[in-house]
Scaffold this active site. Sequence first.
Site, PDB file in Angstrom:
ATOM      1  CD  GLU A  38       2.959  -0.456   8.002  1.00 43.39           C
ATOM      2  OE1 GLU A  38       3.110  -0.394   9.243  1.00 43.39           O
ATOM      3  OE2 GLU A  38       3.027   0.555   7.261  1.00 43.39           O
ATOM      4  CG  ASP A  41      -0.273  -0.119   2.536  1.00 43.25           C
ATOM      5  OD1 ASP A  41       0.776  -0.790   2.617  1.00 43.25           O
ATOM      6  OD2 ASP A  41      -0.774   0.445   3.527  1.00 43.25           O
TER       7      ASP A  41
END
Length: 393
Positions: free
Chosen positions: A139, A81
């Site tokens: 995350e 991400d």
Amino acid sequence: MIQQIRQRSRELSGEIRSIRQHIHQHPELSFEEFETAKYVAAKLDALGIDYQSGVAGTGIVAVIRGRQPESRCLAIRAELDALPIKELNEVSYKSINEGIMHACGHDVHTACLLGVAQIMHELRDQFSGTLKLIFQPGEEMHPGGGSLMIEAGVLENPKIDAILALHVYPHLPAGVVGFRSGQYMASTDEIHIKITGKGGHAALPHQTIDPIAIAAETIVALQQVVSRRSNPISPSVLSFGKIAGGTVNNVIPDEVELAGTLRTMDEQWRAEAHKLIRNVTHNISEAFGAQAHIDIPKGYPSLYNDPVLTAQIGGFAEAFLGKDQVRELSLRMTADDFAFYSQSVPGCYFRLGTNTNNAAHTVSVHNARFDIDESALETGVGVMSFAAFSYLQ
């Protein structure tokens, strides 16, 4: 084997740069990494590596089996991400997704892990055990993709004996890595407080219950939760980054909202601090006739590096790079959801230097101008490949 892995890392460096730049140019937010996951899957398909996609949403788990795959299992984690930041770098691989940027280096981590995948797949007949490659979503967002991957069974089938992860570090030059044994990073919890009073005219405060004044009192009082109640030799931080309430200067509002973060290195104190924050906040509001609603969603635990594993991986890094290229790190109050893994199995989270001779590419992560010296990619691929190969002997 050191020379062989050095050579392959060097030979693959152009391809790994291309992978990193593609991912950087096409960032996606947490739990929305659909195209990034497809891109990673296509690379694994091209290598002929077995994998499972759709883990915890967009996660991918790949497996490379050595001569005796049941003997032991090492995992390496990378994140998919990006962050909601508008990139300000003027580079050929600048983000084309407006307002989204790989400002925390997850593009680097994923590219490095794909490089490790290629090298270790080529060497699969020369090591024992199994290497599990974890490409993890989310995350950067609560509750953390690491926790969801664990819930989905990533630590099993085969059962993981140890896990590694690297993270970009613009405070060290490219070609250098850093390690810290034991406690390394803090836990992180969000603090959300809503104080409800009674609004009215600012010139008639006696007819109101002023939530702005109560919020100010609350913030000041909560600072003493850390300064007077926590052990001063154990780092702890409580900060408020948001206060919202009211619309004009002469109207006392009905409500005020506060948002902050609690970070600690001690899980027992962390739980105690949650209780203290609730009690102090409720007591102050009640004393002034207001009501307080408090939400403390539990975030990432503190990150602990297993001393035995960290010494072992640090030793492999010294053998591969030379002792002078391996540094000891200091404690940090930042957080990473790798902590979920390292609370479950022995873990080692280390840093990859990414600046250019401490003179360029020194901008910190989570900054709109963050970028790296791409020679660091070769170091990341080489160190992780050699560490994985050596661990699985």
